[in-house]
Design an enzyme around this catalytic site. Structure first.
Site, PDB file in Angstrom:
ATOM      1  N   PHE A   3      54.229 -12.635  64.761  1.00 36.97           N
ATOM      2  CA  PHE A   3      53.739 -11.906  65.924  1.00 36.97           C
ATOM      3  C   PHE A   3      52.274 -12.174  66.220  1.00 36.97           C
ATOM      4  CE2 PHE A   3      57.338  -9.450  64.541  1.00 36.97           C
ATOM      5  CZ  PHE A   3      57.923  -8.989  65.710  1.00 36.97           C
ATOM      6  N   ASP A   4      51.981 -12.496  67.463  1.00 41.24           N
ATOM      7  CA  ASP A   4      50.628 -12.343  67.957  1.00 41.24           C
ATOM      8  C   ASP A   4      50.346 -10.839  67.971  1.00 41.24           C
ATOM      9  OD1 ASP A   4      48.156 -12.959  69.476  1.00 41.24           O
ATOM     10  OD2 ASP A   4      49.219 -11.847  71.032  1.00 41.24           O
ATOM     11  N   VAL A   5      49.105 -10.459  67.816  1.00 34.15           N
ATOM     12  CA  VAL A   5      48.780  -9.032  67.710  1.00 34.15           C
ATOM     13  C   VAL A   5      48.021  -8.520  68.933  1.00 34.15           C
ATOM     14  CG1 VAL A   5      47.570  -7.287  66.335  1.00 34.15           C
ATOM     15  CG2 VAL A   5      48.770  -9.166  65.189  1.00 34.15           C
ATOM     16  N   THR A   8      49.721  -8.562  72.570  1.00 31.76           N
ATOM     17  CA  THR A   8      51.168  -8.414  72.432  1.00 31.76           C
ATOM     18  C   THR A   8      51.516  -7.036  71.898  1.00 31.76           C
ATOM     19  OG1 THR A   8      51.382 -10.786  71.980  1.00 31.76           O
ATOM     20  CG2 THR A   8      53.250  -9.382  71.374  1.00 31.76           C
TER      21      THR A   8
END
Length: 227
Positions: A3-5, A8
């Site tokens: 996951f991009d944080v 996102t």
């Protein structure tokens, strides 16, 4: 799932706008949030940029004159430090908790570790592992960032073909993940707004393997597929 944080899962645009609006109010001026994001994007992705969010001090000093804000370092430090209190999108924590029941979740963020620790706490600490700019020595979309994660995944007996990469940034994540042979999922957080906001515009749009406008929709789709 990787996951991009920031952007996102964490609503950094709201965090930036709220902090800048607070400074503006104290200075007796009014700013346009979308204009501020455009100026931020232009300043953030210029020569001499530092790691995020430390770079917000430099960015603030660059954009303050145009916005009519006081060009003083203490306000840039205030913008940087506001990252400690940025909020998650309303659906992020619950969706991650649901996904974590069946998948190992790995964070991949261009933020520094000190900021990520606050983001992870805001999200309920759902991650099996996390990679920050401090850990990798580089930032997405540099393939080296992804290769570091691939090495970790391999150490756990899996490969890049086993990963679903989830992100909102076409520039930082979706395009490069496609080039590296990953399956990807675009969370289009700005689906109801024009433009790319605080995120740099990609040279070319990449059609993702999966496309949702929220993390909740992704979690729902995964639950349905597993039935």
């Amino acid at each position: 799932m990787t996951f991009d944080v920031v952007g996102t899962l964490i609503d950094f645009e709201a965090g930036l706008k709220d902090c800048l609006a607070g400074i503006a109010s104290e200075a007796g001026v009014t700013i346009d949030g979308e204009e501020a994001l455009t100026l931020y994007r232009q300043a953030r992705y210029s020569d001499g940029a530092d790691l995020f969010p430390d770079d917000l001090v430099r960015v603030y000093l660059a954009i303050a004159p145009t916005l009519g804000l006081p060009a003083e370092r203490r306000y840039g430090e205030r913008l940087r430090d506001s990252a400690r209190s940025w909020k998650a999108f309303p659906d992020s924590a619950e969706a991650l908790a649901r996904l974590a029941r069946d998948y190992r979740l790995v964070a991949m963020t261009n933020a520094r570790r000190w900021a990520f620790d606050h983001f992870a706490a805001e999200l309920g600490n759902p991650f099996h592992a996390a990679f920050t700019a401090d850990d990798t020595g580089t930032e997405k979309p540099d393939p080296a960032f992804f290769e570091r994660v691939f090495d970790f995944v391999a150490s756990e007996g899996a490969g890049r073909e086993d990963i679903l990469h989830v992100a909102q940034s076409q520039y930082h994540d979706i395009g490069i993940s496609r080039k590296l042979g990953m399956t990807n999922c675009w969370i289009e957080r700005r689906h109801a707004q024009k433009g790319y906001g605080g995120t740099i515009e990609p040279a070319a749009f990449t059609t993702p393997d999966y496309h949702f406008t929220s993390m909740a929709d992704l979690a729902d789709a995964v639950a349905t597929a597993r039935k």
